[in-house]
Design an enzyme around this catalytic site. Structure first.
Site, short mmCIF file in Angstrom:
data_model
loop_
_atom_site.label_atom_id
_atom_site.label_comp_id
_atom_site.label_asym_id
_atom_site.label_seq_id
_atom_site.Cartn_x
_atom_site.Cartn_y
_atom_site.Cartn_z
CB ALA A 168 0.65 -4.15 7.36
CG ASP A 169 2.04 0.98 8.47
OD1 ASP A 169 1.03 1.28 7.82
OD2 ASP A 169 2.09 1.05 9.70
CB THR A 170 7.73 -1.06 5.87
OG1 THR A 170 7.56 -2.36 6.45
CG2 THR A 170 8.00 -0.06 6.98
CB SER A 173 6.04 2.13 2.09
OG SER A 173 5.44 2.60 3.26
#
Length: 393
Positions: A168-170, A173
């Site tokens: 979910a983070d990358t 990003s």
């Protein structure tokens, strides 16, 4: 060395941990002047798996190549300094919880007032204006809320557990970068910047290639890839549903399950799976197995161990994806390269690229961006607006 694609782009980076810092690391690798604004206590990831000396590899990976100034946003005069920097920036990236930037008087309305062409990307768990905007959200929370964990559990027959990859983070990003580039392009055309709101929960659904099945009501579907035992004590993933693998092997390789005509479907599946497992494991060598799979046009992948085994993969080595660098105190370290390959431009990190210390570029960056001199920077430090690695938090 050829020019980098984003040379001349100025980025103010208020982000921390992963979703924002990974995006700005990629911007830095592409040539942007990324100025990380780090709080007095430092980015928490400086201590994630930290070695006895030098910054953590986690922090290094996501912040290498950036310049760094340390500002106490609570200090009187800090807001004025941020507004001066925003007036010179092209892009601002932040991943605070919604409302935090406004609390310090440096939210979208404040920054765009001093720079109408500015683009700002905000990455948060549930978006700037949604009903869940105030909830804390790291990647595992979004993995759970988006249905990914339940799907993995249903597919594998195991209890729900988080994946060891901050997807979910990358992904957020990278979608943040897409939004930034689109807004920057529009700003060049119209002279007007804008605020790009990236909600991690929305990114997960937007990038989910299984969403069409689910929306059409045909979920669950069968497993599309299986891991099999292979010669030489290895394991191999062969891509394709069991039905397709059997179709290929029975029609092109003469494999037979030797079943009676009236065998039920459950019996057929079990027998065919057993025959395929026997075939895969029964080759004299791993190379013999992969040669057969290649001849049958069946995609395969060696199940590699995490770490050195995975880094030794031939394309990874040929692409020089692992770079020998130094950390913030001069220790030899390794970092992962960015994946961009251009025909007539350069990108990525080199052996002389290193992660910044907190406040390392207070003078250098403020001189470049704002024309401040040593006396000006010393004055800001005396007021505890600017800090550095040597200052107590």
């Amino acid at each position: 060395m050829s020019e980098r694609p984003l040379t001349g782009l100025r980025v103010l980076d208020f982000s921390r941990v992963l979703a924002g810092p990974y995006a700005t690391r990629m911007l830095s690798d592409l040539g942007a002047d990324v100025l990380k604004i780090e709080p007095p206590e430092g980015d928490i990831t400086r201590h994630f798996g930290k070695l006895p000396e030098g910054v953590s590899g986690y922090y290094m990976h996501n912040n290498i190549g950036k310049r760094n100034i340390s500002i106490d946003l609570k200090a009187e005069g800090a807001r004025a300094l941020i507004l001066d920097l925003a007036a010179k920036a092209d892009l601002v990236v932040e991943n605070f919880r919604p409302g935090i930037m406004d609390r310090f008087g440096i939210g979208w309305a404040d920054l765009s007032a001093v720079n109408p062409k500015l683009v700002m990307v905000s990455i948060s768990g549930f978006g700037q204006d949604g009903p869940d905007r105030d909830r804390a959200a790291y990647a595992p929370i979004i993995h759970a809320e988006s249905g990914v964990l339940a799907r993995q559990a249903r597919t594998t027959g195991q209890p729900p557990a988080d994946i060891m990859f901050s997807m979910a983070d990358t992904y957020s990003s990278l979608h943040g970068l897409v939004g930034a580039f689109a807004a920057l392009t529009m700003a060049e055309r119209t002279g007007k910047g804008q605020h790009v709101d990236i909600a991690m929960i929305n990114v997960m659904h937007a990038t989910d290639d299984y969403a069409p099945y689910i929306l059409d009501g045909v979920w669950p579907i069968g497993n599309e890839s299986y891991v099999w035992d292979a010669p030489e004590g290895r394991q191999i993933l062969v891509s394709g549903e069991l039905k397709w693998l059997w179709h290929v092997y029975s029609n092109q390789a003469g494999l037979s399950a030797d079943l009676p005509p009236d065998a039920d479907i459950k019996t057929k599946i079990a027998a065919r799976r057993a025959k395929l497992a026997e075939r895969f494991a029964g080759h004299a060598s791993f190379r013999d197995l992969t040669d057969e799979l290649d001849a049958l046009n069946l995609p395969w992948g060696l199940v590699r161990d995490v770490g050195e085994d995975a880094f030794s993969q031939s394309t990874v080595q040929a692409s020089k994806m692992i770079v020998e660098v130094e950390d913030d105190v001069g220790n030899p370290r390794r970092a992962v390269q960015s994946p961009y390959k251009f025909s007539d431009a350069s990108s990525g990190i080199s052996a002389d690229t290193r992660p910044p210390k907190r406040g390392e570029h207070n003078l250098e960056a403020l001189s470049d961006w704002l024309g401040l001199g040593q006396a000006d920077v010393d004055g800001l430090a005396a007021k505890r607006i600017l800090l550095s690695e040597d200052d107590p938090a």
